[in-house]
Design an enzyme around this catalytic site. Structure first.
Site, mmCIF file in Angstrom:
data_model
loop_
_atom_site.group_PDB
_atom_site.id
_atom_site.type_symbol
_atom_site.label_atom_id
_atom_site.label_comp_id
_atom_site.label_asym_id
_atom_site.label_seq_id
_atom_site.Cartn_x
_atom_site.Cartn_y
_atom_site.Cartn_z
ATOM 1 N N SER A 145 0.841 -1.191 0.000
ATOM 2 C CA SER A 145 0.000 0.000 0.000
ATOM 3 C C SER A 145 0.882 1.249 0.000
ATOM 4 O O SER A 145 1.713 1.430 -0.899
ATOM 5 C CB SER A 145 -0.958 -0.052 1.189
ATOM 6 O OG SER A 145 -2.006 0.873 1.047
ATOM 7 N N HIS A 257 -7.953 -5.288 -1.580
ATOM 8 C CA HIS A 257 -6.716 -4.697 -1.061
ATOM 9 C C HIS A 257 -5.971 -5.704 -0.195
ATOM 10 O O HIS A 257 -4.760 -5.887 -0.356
ATOM 11 C CB HIS A 257 -7.052 -3.438 -0.265
ATOM 12 C CG HIS A 257 -5.862 -2.604 0.085
ATOM 13 N ND1 HIS A 257 -5.018 -2.066 -0.869
ATOM 14 C CD2 HIS A 257 -5.361 -2.207 1.293
ATOM 15 C CE1 HIS A 257 -4.062 -1.367 -0.275
ATOM 16 N NE2 HIS A 257 -4.237 -1.448 1.037
#
Length: 285
Positions: A145, A257
Site C-alpha cells: 500500500s 486490497h
C-alpha cells in the site's frame, strides 16, 4: 544493550538528540514468540538523529540468511505492521525488519507519508546489512500500500538494495487524492494540497521518477481493490516500461486490497520464489 541518551519532553522529537549512527540498534525487547521457530523483537533504532521503532524477526535456521525489509502501509495506527505476515516471511528463510516509521508507537518525529520519514527506511537497510545474521546479499524490499512509496524511494536512493515487490501499492499519490475522498483531509494535513504542493506529491509518486529505479520490480495488485485502485499498478507498469526497466505485473483477478489468508499464503510463496530467482541472478552477474 540499551545506552542512555539525552531526551527532552518534545513529543515530536524536534528538540531531542540521538548520538547514534543511522541503523544502530539502541534497544531490543524480545516479544512473546509468534511461532516456535521464529524469534521476534521490538527494536528501537537510530534514523537521522531520531529514535524510531520496528519489528525484527529471526527464523531459527542456520545463519547467515538474506535480509528482507517490509514497508508497511497506512499511517499511525491504520495499517500498522502485523506480526503474522512478518512471521510468515521469516519462516520462508529471511531476516525480516519492518519499520513503523517515525512518530508511531512512541518513535520520535512525525510520519510524513514519504517525506523525511523515508530516512527511517534507508536506516533500516543499513540496520539489516549490519547484522551478523544476514548475508552480504542485497536487501529485498516489500512495499505494501503506502509502503510502496517508501520501498521505491529506497530503491532510488540507497545502495545495497535488491529486488522490490510492490503489493497493492500506491504509485501516484495524486491519484490517491482523487480517488480517496476520505483521505483528503489527512493528505492535506500531512503532505499538502496537490495543486499548491505539487512537488511534494510528485516526490511521493514513483510513476514520476521510474527512470531512476534500477532494480527488478514485481507488481502485485487485486483487480477489485477499492483502497488503492489497480490503476496504480497499471500506471507504474507503464512508467517502468517507458523507462526500459525490468518489471513483472501480476493483476490478481477478483482480489481486494487485503487478500484472504489462503491467497496471502500463496502470494507470499510466489514472492519468495521471485525474490530468490533475482537474488540468484544478481549473484551470478
Amino acid at each position: 544493550m540499551e545506552r542512555k541518551t539525552d531526551m527532552t519532553t518534545d513529543r515530536n522529537g524536534e528538540n531531542k538528540t540521538c548520538p547514534y549512527p543511522d541503523g544502530h540498534i539502541v534497544h531490543k525487547e524480545r516479544l512473546d514468540r509468534p511461532a516456535t521457530d521464529v524469534t521476534a523483537y521490538k527494536v528501537t533504532y537510530a534514523s537521522k538523529g531520531l529514535l524510531v521503532k520496528g519489528y525484527l524477526l529471526l527464523p531459527k535456521r542456520p545463519y547467515p540468511l538474506p535480509g528482507l525489509l517490509y514497508c508497511r502501509g497506512g499511517i499511525g495506527r491504520v495499517g500498522m505492521v502485523q506480526l503474522p505476515r512478518m512471521t510468515a516471511l521469516a519462516k520462508l528463510g529471511y531476516i525480516v525488519f519492518a519499520p513503523f516509521y517515525r512518530g508511531n508507537d512512541g518513535g520520535w518525529g512525525k510520519d510524513e507519508f514519504g517525506g523525511e520519514d523515508r530516512h527511517d527506511v534507508f536506516s533500516a537497510v543499513a540496520l539489516l546489512h549490519s547484522l551478523d545474521e544476514t548475508t552480504g546479499d542485497p536487501v529485498s524490499l516489500i512495499g505494501f500500500s503506502r509502503g510502496a512509496i517508501m520501498a521505491l524511494l529506497a530503491a532510488r536512493e540507497c545502495s545495497g538494495i535488491g529486488p522490490i515487490v510492490v503489493w497493492s501499492g500506491v504509485s501516484d499519490l495524486r491519484l490517491t487524492y482523487e480517488e480517496r475522498v476520505d483521505l483528503r483531509r489527512m493528505l492535506k494535513r500531512v503532505v499538502g494540497h496537490p495543486r499548491k504542493d505539487a512537488e511534494k506529491y510528485k516526490e511521493r509518486s514513483p510513476v514520476e521518477w521510474a527512470t531512476h529505479i534500477s532494480h527488478p520490480i514485481l507488481i502485485i495488485h487485486g483487480t477489485e481493490d477499492d483502497h488503492v485502485s489497480p490503476e496504480h499498478a497499471r500506471r507504474l507498469a507503464r512508467a517502468l516500461e517507458a523507462a526500459g526497466k525490468k518489471y513483472t505485473l501480476m493483476l490478481m483477478q477478483g482480489l481486494q486490497h487485503r487478500f484472504s489468508q489462503a491467497e496471502e499464503q500463496r502470494t507470499l510463496r510466489e514472492i519468495h520464489d521471485w525474490i530468490q530467482t533475482h537474488l540468484k541472478n544478481e549473484s551470478q552477474q
